[in-house]
Design a protein around this motif. Structure first.
Motif, mmCIF file in Angstrom:
data_model
loop_
_atom_site.group_PDB
_atom_site.id
_atom_site.type_symbol
_atom_site.label_atom_id
_atom_site.label_comp_id
_atom_site.label_asym_id
_atom_site.label_seq_id
_atom_site.Cartn_x
_atom_site.Cartn_y
_atom_site.Cartn_z
ATOM 1 N N ASP A 289 55.291 -10.883 10.755
ATOM 2 C CA ASP A 289 54.728 -9.848 9.882
ATOM 3 C C ASP A 289 55.648 -9.531 8.697
ATOM 4 O OD1 ASP A 289 56.743 -8.416 11.095
ATOM 5 O OD2 ASP A 289 55.423 -6.985 12.114
ATOM 6 N N GLU B 25 50.801 -19.122 0.851
ATOM 7 C CA GLU B 25 49.654 -18.964 1.749
ATOM 8 C C GLU B 25 50.160 -18.588 3.144
ATOM 9 O OE1 GLU B 25 46.143 -19.921 0.441
ATOM 10 O OE2 GLU B 25 47.515 -19.260 -1.143
ATOM 11 N N PHE C 135 50.670 -13.148 10.477
ATOM 12 C CA PHE C 135 50.368 -14.545 10.172
ATOM 13 C C PHE C 135 51.203 -15.413 11.097
ATOM 14 C CE2 PHE C 135 54.147 -13.597 7.813
ATOM 15 C CZ PHE C 135 54.894 -14.759 7.807
ATOM 16 N N SER D 249 42.430 -15.251 9.096
ATOM 17 C CA SER D 249 42.519 -14.817 7.709
ATOM 18 C C SER D 249 43.619 -15.575 7.001
ATOM 19 C CB SER D 249 42.794 -13.306 7.642
ATOM 20 O OG SER D 249 44.061 -13.011 8.224
ATOM 21 N N THR D 250 43.553 -15.545 5.661
ATOM 22 C CA THR D 250 44.579 -16.155 4.826
ATOM 23 C C THR D 250 44.986 -15.175 3.740
ATOM 24 O OG1 THR D 250 43.682 -18.382 5.199
ATOM 25 C CG2 THR D 250 45.144 -18.087 3.313
ATOM 26 N N GLN D 251 46.287 -14.889 3.651
ATOM 27 C CA GLN D 251 46.824 -14.076 2.567
ATOM 28 C C GLN D 251 47.395 -15.031 1.518
ATOM 29 O OE1 GLN D 251 49.326 -10.667 4.163
ATOM 30 N NE2 GLN D 251 49.004 -11.847 6.059
ATOM 31 N N SER D 252 47.006 -14.845 0.257
ATOM 32 C CA SER D 252 47.470 -15.708 -0.835
ATOM 33 C C SER D 252 48.237 -14.844 -1.825
ATOM 34 C CB SER D 252 46.278 -16.390 -1.508
ATOM 35 O OG SER D 252 46.707 -17.316 -2.480
ATOM 36 N N LEU D 253 49.564 -15.056 -1.908
ATOM 37 C CA LEU D 253 50.437 -14.208 -2.712
ATOM 38 C C LEU D 253 51.052 -15.020 -3.846
ATOM 39 C CD1 LEU D 253 52.358 -12.477 0.235
ATOM 40 C CD2 LEU D 253 50.225 -11.730 -0.865
ATOM 41 N N VAL E 213 54.072 -7.878 5.476
ATOM 42 C CA VAL E 213 52.746 -8.436 5.231
ATOM 43 C C VAL E 213 51.912 -8.295 6.498
ATOM 44 C CG1 VAL E 213 53.465 -10.094 3.465
ATOM 45 C CG2 VAL E 213 53.571 -10.736 5.885
ATOM 46 N N LYS E 214 50.640 -8.587 6.384
ATOM 47 C CA LYS E 214 49.781 -8.597 7.564
ATOM 48 C C LYS E 214 50.190 -9.756 8.472
ATOM 49 C CE LYS E 214 45.815 -6.643 5.081
ATOM 50 N NZ LYS E 214 44.420 -6.874 4.621
ATOM 51 N N ASP F 157 46.675 -16.626 9.337
ATOM 52 C CA ASP F 157 46.532 -16.064 10.682
ATOM 53 C C ASP F 157 45.410 -16.826 11.373
ATOM 54 O OD1 ASP F 157 46.196 -14.573 12.997
ATOM 55 O OD2 ASP F 157 45.167 -12.914 11.990
#
Length: 545
Positions: A151, A177, A81, A50-54, A78-79, A180
Motif C-alpha cells: 500500500d 501502473e 496493489f 483494479s489498476t492505478q495509473s500514476l 496508495v490503494k 490489484d
C-alpha cells in the motif's frame, strides 16, 4: 445419416474437453479469426480488481530542464496493489535506462529494498505487421514485477549514461501502473489434480532434500481443494522458503506418468485404431472423464491417460492437422496410415487450470479469438515477475499480468498461451481453447505457428524448480503431439521481423526453443534455458518415442 450424426456427436464430445468451443476453420488460412457471435463467452462474473495509473514526474535538475535525467515518484501512500510496471506512449520507443521500485507491505511500516524492473519487454508482444501489433491501443511497457500485498510505493527511472552523443532521452508519457488482482472466483469443492507442494529446491516433489516435503505421486488419487487459492486460504504446502536465490541441481525428470484409471477410455473403445474408435465406447469414457464438467464452467481440465488422449484427438476439429506440417519436421520419415494409427505420438494431456479456474475477467479482453494455422514449435519464457510468490498466489499473479497486458499495455488478451508456476501447475493463457492453435503475443516475429509458455518467475540467476521443467515437458508432449511434432526435432519458421532475423527470413529452431533463440533477449533466463534439453528428451519420452 447415421455416419453424419455419429461424427457430429463425437466432435461435440471432444469440444467439452476444450474451452471454449469454436467451429472448425479452413486449414489453408494462416491466421483465422472467429466472429464475435461464435466466439464470445457467456458473461463473466463480476470479478474485482483494479489498476492505478500514476504519471511520473522529474526527480533531477536535468529532467526539469528537458534533459534525460531521472523521473519517478517519491514515497507515497496508495490503494492496495500487488504488481507494478511502467508504461509510456510510444510502443516503438525503447526505454534506455533503469527502473527501480520499492514498496511497503500492506498495513506495516516495512519498506522493501530497491528492486529492478526488467525494461526490455518489447520482444514479448504481437508480430509487427499483425492487427494486434499495429493497434493504436498499444503502449510501450516494462515487464511486470510481482511485489505482493502493498500500500506504499516509490519509483525512480534513470536514463542510461550517455556516450559521446549524450544519454538518450526517456520515452514520453511515463506512468506507473499498480495492479490489484482482486479476489479469485468462489471456492470450488470438486476434486482437482493440482500440485500443492511448494518447491524449496530444484528437485521433484517428494524427493529427499533433507526437509519434510509431502510427496505428490503421479498416480495418487486427486486431493480435494479449491480451484484457486482465495486470500486467507491455507494451502497444504511444505514449509520451504519459496524465495530462495539458489537451488540444488535438477533431478532427472520422471518417466511418463502411469495412466489414472478415472481418465481411461474403456478397452473396448481402444480395440480399433485411434482414428475411429467405437463411438459408444468413446462416449462411455468421456462420461467418466467429464461427469462433473460443463462447457464454459470448468475451473480445470483433468489429466487424461495417453490412450484417452489419443482416442479423443481423432475427433478434434479438422484444422488441427494429425500429421507433421509441411516442411516443419525433417528428422523422421512420413508414417503409413497403419503406423500412424499404432503410434500417434501424442503425450497424455496434463491437468490444466482454465481461465475460469484462475479467475480471468473475460469482460476486459477482445471478444474474438485469433488462430494460426498449426503449432510447429513451443517458445519457453520466464515471466520476469520475480520469484517472491507462493503457488497459492499463482492465480493472483496471473490475474495481475492479465490486467497489465490488456489494460496497461494495450494487448488484446493475456500474451502467453500457457503459464506454469513453481509447483508445476499448468494454466490456460490466451483465450480460444487449450487444444487449438491460438495466436499469442509472446515471441516478436515468431508468433505464427507457435505457442508461448511462460514459467512464472525470473531465472537469470535462480534455477527453475524441477516441477516447472517437468510441466513444460508434459505440456509440450501433448500440445506438439496434436500437431505431429517431435519435441526433440527441429522446425523451420519464417520471421515476421525482429532484432535477430529480418522479416521473411527462414529460421531453423528446436521444436522446444527458448525466447532468446528468436530474439536478442535474456529470456527465459540462462538457468531455465539450460534445462530445455532435458525438457525435450522427457517430452519425447511422454509421447512414446
Amino acid at each position: 445419416m447415421r455416419a453424419s450424426l455419429a461424427s457430429s456427436i463425437a466432435v461435440t464430445c471432444a469440444a467439452v474437453l476444450a474451452l471454449p468451443v469454436s467451429s472448425a476453420a479452413p486449414a489453408a488460412a494462416e491466421v483465422l479469426v472467429q466472429p464475435p457471435a461464435a466466439s464470445a463467452l457467456p458473461p463473466a462474473p463480476d470479478l474485482p480488481g483494479s489498476t492505478q495509473s500514476l504519471p511520473l514526474g522529474p526527480l533531477g535538475p536535468s529532467s526539469r530542464a528537458g534533459g534525460p535525467g531521472e523521473q519517478g515518484l517519491p514515497r507515497r501512500d496508495v490503494k492496495p496493489f500487488s504488481l507494478v510496471g511502467v508504461v509510456w506512449d510510444d510502443p516503438r520507443a525503447p526505454l534506455h535506462g533503469t527502473v527501480q521500485v520499492r514498496t511497503r507491505a500492506t498495513g506495516t511500516d516495512t519498506w522493501s529494498q530497491w528492486q529492478d524492473v526488467e525494461t526490455h519487454n518489447d520482444e514479448h508482444g504481437a508480430d509487427p505487421d499483425s492487427a494486434e501489433g499495429t493497434s493504436r491501443a498499444l503502449r510501450g511497457s516494462t515487464a511486470p514485477l510481482w511485489v505482493g500485498d502493498s500500500d506504499g510505493v516509490e519509483i525512480r527511472v534513470r536514463a542510461e549514461a550517455g556516450g559521446t552523443g549524450g544519454a538518450p532521452p526517456l520515452p514520453a508519457g511515463l506512468r506507473l501502473e499498480l495492479v490489484d488482482p482482486g479476489e479469485g472466483p468462489e471456492a470450488q469443492t470438486d476434486t482437482e489434480p493440482v500440485l500443492e507442494t511448494e518447491p524449496g529446491t530444484g528437485t521433484e516433489p517428494g524427493t529427499d532434500t533433507g526437509t519434510e516435503v509431502e510427496p505428490v505421486a503421479e498416480a495418487a488419487p486427486p486431493q480435494t481443494r479449491t480451484a484457486t487459492a482465495p486470500a486467507g486460504a491455507t494451502a497444504a504446502v511444505a514449509p520451504a522458503d519459496a524465495t530462495s536465490a539458489a537451488v540444488a541441481p535438477e533431478a532427472p525428470l520422471p518417466p511418463a506418468p502411469t495412466p489414472a484409471p478415472a481418465a481411461t477410455v474403456p478397452a473396448a473403445a481402444l480395440a480399433a485404431p485411434p482414428a475411429a474408435p467405437p463411438l459408444s465406447g468413446l462416449l462411455a469414457g468421456l462420461g467418466a472423464i467429464n461427469s462433473q464438467l460443463t462447457p464454459y464452467a470448468a475451473p480445470w481440465l483433468p489429466a487424461l491417460s495417453k490412450e484417452a488422449t489419443e482416442a479423443i484427438a481423432s475427433y478434434l476439429p479438422p484444422f488441427l492437422p494429425r500429421t507433421p506440417a509441411s516442411g516443419a519436421e525433417t528428422q523422421e520419415p512420413a508414417k503409413t496410415p497403419v503406423q500412424a494409427a499404432a503410434a500417434p505420438y501424442i503425450g497424455p494431456r496434463p491437468a490444466i487450470v482454465t481461465r475460469k479456474g484462475w479467475g480471468a475477467d473475460e469482460s476486459i479482453r477482445e471478444k474474438t479469438f485469433v488462430y494460426t494455422n498449426t503449432i510447429k514449435a513451443a517458445f519457453v519464457h520466464h515471466s520476469a515477475t520475480g520469484n517472491n510468490y507462493t503457488c497459492a498466489q499463482a492465480p493472483s499473479v496471473l490475474r495481475s499480468i492479465y490486467r497489465y497486458h490488456v489494460l496497461s499495455s494495450g494487448w488484446r488478451d493475456f500474451g502467453y498461451n500457457f503459464a506454469i508456476d513453481k509447483c508445476g501447475n499448468i494454466y490456460e493463457g490466451r483465450a480460444g481453447g487449450v487444444d487449438k492453435p491460438v495466436l499469442g503475443a509472446h515471441t516478436l516475429g515468431f508468433n505464427t505457428s507457435t505457442m508461448g509458455i511462460a514459467v512464472l518467475g525470473t531465472f537469470s540467476t535462480t534455477a527453475p524448480p524441477a516441477a516447472s521443467v517437468t510441466a513444460v515437458a508434459r505440456l509440450t508432449a501433448w500440445k506438439l503431439g496434436l500437431h505431429g511434432i517431435n519435441p526433440k526435432g527441429s522446425v523451420t519458421l519464417t520471421s515476421g521481423g525482429g532484432n535477430l532475423y529480418a522479416k521473411g527470413t527462414k529460421v531453423k529452431f528446436n521444436a522446444i526453443a527458448g525466447h532468446r533463440d528468436g530474439f536478442a533477449t535474456d529470456c527465459p533466463g540462462s538457468l531455465l534455458y539450460g534445462k530445455l534439453g532435458t525438457a525435450r528428451t522427457s517430452a519425447a519420452s511422454y509421447q512414446g518415442r
